[in-house]
Design an enzyme around this catalytic site. Sequence first.
Site, PDB file in Angstrom:
ATOM      1  N   TYR A   1       0.644  -1.242   0.232  1.00 43.95           N
ATOM      2  CA  TYR A   1       0.358   0.302   0.076  1.00 43.95           C
ATOM      3  C   TYR A   1       0.738   0.924  -0.124  1.00 43.95           C
ATOM      4  O   TYR A   1       1.459   1.208   0.729  1.00 43.95           O
ATOM      5  CB  TYR A   1      -0.880   0.420   1.384  1.00 43.95           C
ATOM      6  CG  TYR A   1      -2.168   1.636   1.860  1.00 43.95           C
ATOM      7  CD1 TYR A   1      -2.675   1.902   1.110  1.00 43.95           C
ATOM      8  CD2 TYR A   1      -0.932   2.457   2.161  1.00 43.95           C
ATOM      9  CE1 TYR A   1      -3.779   2.637   1.593  1.00 43.95           C
ATOM     10  CE2 TYR A   1      -1.655   3.522   2.130  1.00 43.95           C
ATOM     11  CZ  TYR A   1      -2.811   3.387   1.695  1.00 43.95           C
ATOM     12  OH  TYR A   1      -3.743   5.360   2.165  1.00 43.95           O
TER      13      TYR A   1
ATOM     14  N   GLU B   1      -3.846   7.635  -3.524  1.00 41.85           N
ATOM     15  CA  GLU B   1      -3.920   5.521  -3.080  1.00 41.85           C
ATOM     16  C   GLU B   1      -3.116   4.707  -3.878  1.00 41.85           C
ATOM     17  O   GLU B   1      -4.881   4.931  -5.055  1.00 41.85           O
ATOM     18  CB  GLU B   1      -4.852   5.417  -1.590  1.00 41.85           C
ATOM     19  CG  GLU B   1      -4.932   5.728  -0.703  1.00 41.85           C
ATOM     20  CD  GLU B   1      -6.674   5.136   0.274  1.00 41.85           C
ATOM     21  OE1 GLU B   1      -7.396   5.320  -0.339  1.00 41.85           O
ATOM     22  OE2 GLU B   1      -6.264   4.876   1.325  1.00 41.85           O
TER      23      GLU B   1
END
Length: 425
Positions: free
Chosen positions: A145, A233
């Site tokens: 991530y 993101e």
Amino acid sequence: MPQGGNRTFVRFQDCLRLAASATLLAAGGNTKHMKIHEYQAKEILRKYNVPVPGGEMAITLEEADTAAKSLFAAGNAVVVVKAQIHAGGRGKGGGVKVVKTLNDANAASKAILGMQLVTHQTGAAGQKVQRLLIEEGSAIERELYLGLVLDRASAKVVFMASQAGGMEIEEVAAKDPEAIYKEYIDPAVGFQPYQARKLAFKLGLKTTQINDAVKFMTGLYKAFIDTDSTLMEINPFITTKDDKLLALDCKINFDDNAMFRHKDLKELRDLAEEDPLEVEASKYALNYIKLDGNIACMVNGAGLAMATMDIIEYAGGSAANFLDVGGGANQEQIENAFGILLSDPNVKAIFINIFGGILRVDVLAQGVVNAAKKLNVQIPIILRLEGTNVEEGRKILKDSGLNFLVGSTMKEAADMAVAAAKGGK
Ligand code: GDP
Ligand code: MN
């Protein structure tokens, strides 16, 4: 939806959907966040040399078919069919399918295009899928991530990285905050290569991947700053079996207030993904956000609007919306605002909370009377008025022949609104 906790992980794009104004203020007051689709976000990343899988957007089954055909013909063993909606969690909801044949690709496109996709971010009704992304499949080794967000507590952009990719980062933040590494970026010098290296090592990347990771993260940061993003993101940020790094998914939000200087980005807006009432309100330059409660609010000033939402909660009710009619609202604005508030079928009472400064209370009162008559408003209207020409304003309401409820304090008016929404008077 996370409320409170570490404010870095508040979904800023949802900030106005949270009821409590403390959270709202922490998350940036009434900043609105323009959302775009994954395929558009990946297009932006490409310009910054951040590697993303090749693919094509499709709005019909024919286009999807053609795109899948050309990907298989180009030698891809695997193709991915992805629903494009402005919400995450599509994989779990059945909106992402990995396929190995053209037949399966067609079947997946057929199943996904037009479906009502329900994810943890769409609400129970889901969102209709009107676009697909047909993409080359990747041989995933690890799902990681990466995220960039504006952290208002430190007044810095924070770069986050975690080995817990592919899952909801809010959950990771809540259960295992140590699993998220952060680098705060000094705005004067920008994101530094040593910071990228630190994050890359924390992610456990191989030494041969460190340089690529630094380039990857530097590209992301540059894109974030250049586009006036509020959130970016990459989840998952993957390593492939042949040691490459790729942005497999990408979400970008932009600061609405900065869009005047990004005409190209503004065009990426997809109104079909936005709440119809919010789209309508934006035509009249009304600052309106739809919420889930049943007490409609009409307020001037964002701060007072947030305080109003709070006091409604405090009085045991829930707000149907956030609405700032602005300091200089005129008759027409007030009518438009009424129209929007009344289009929400959940609304059981209207709470008008005005502090007349630039906007005089008598003008507001006349606007409310006119709008209530013109639109034949049947639901209770509760007002709390203070400020310039307040006596004249109260007289106009009284003389109107309509049945307004006027509270003398915010709390009293909020109590009246809550009682009215519950069916009492
Ligand atoms: P989200 O669920 O809306 O966040 O959609 P994502 O784009 O993140 O996709 C969800 C999941 O689908 C990813 O975490 C992957 O596990 C899987 N996925 C997406 N693309 C590929 C691919 O090219 N190959 C494989 N094997 N899995 C993929
Ligand atoms: Mn994802």
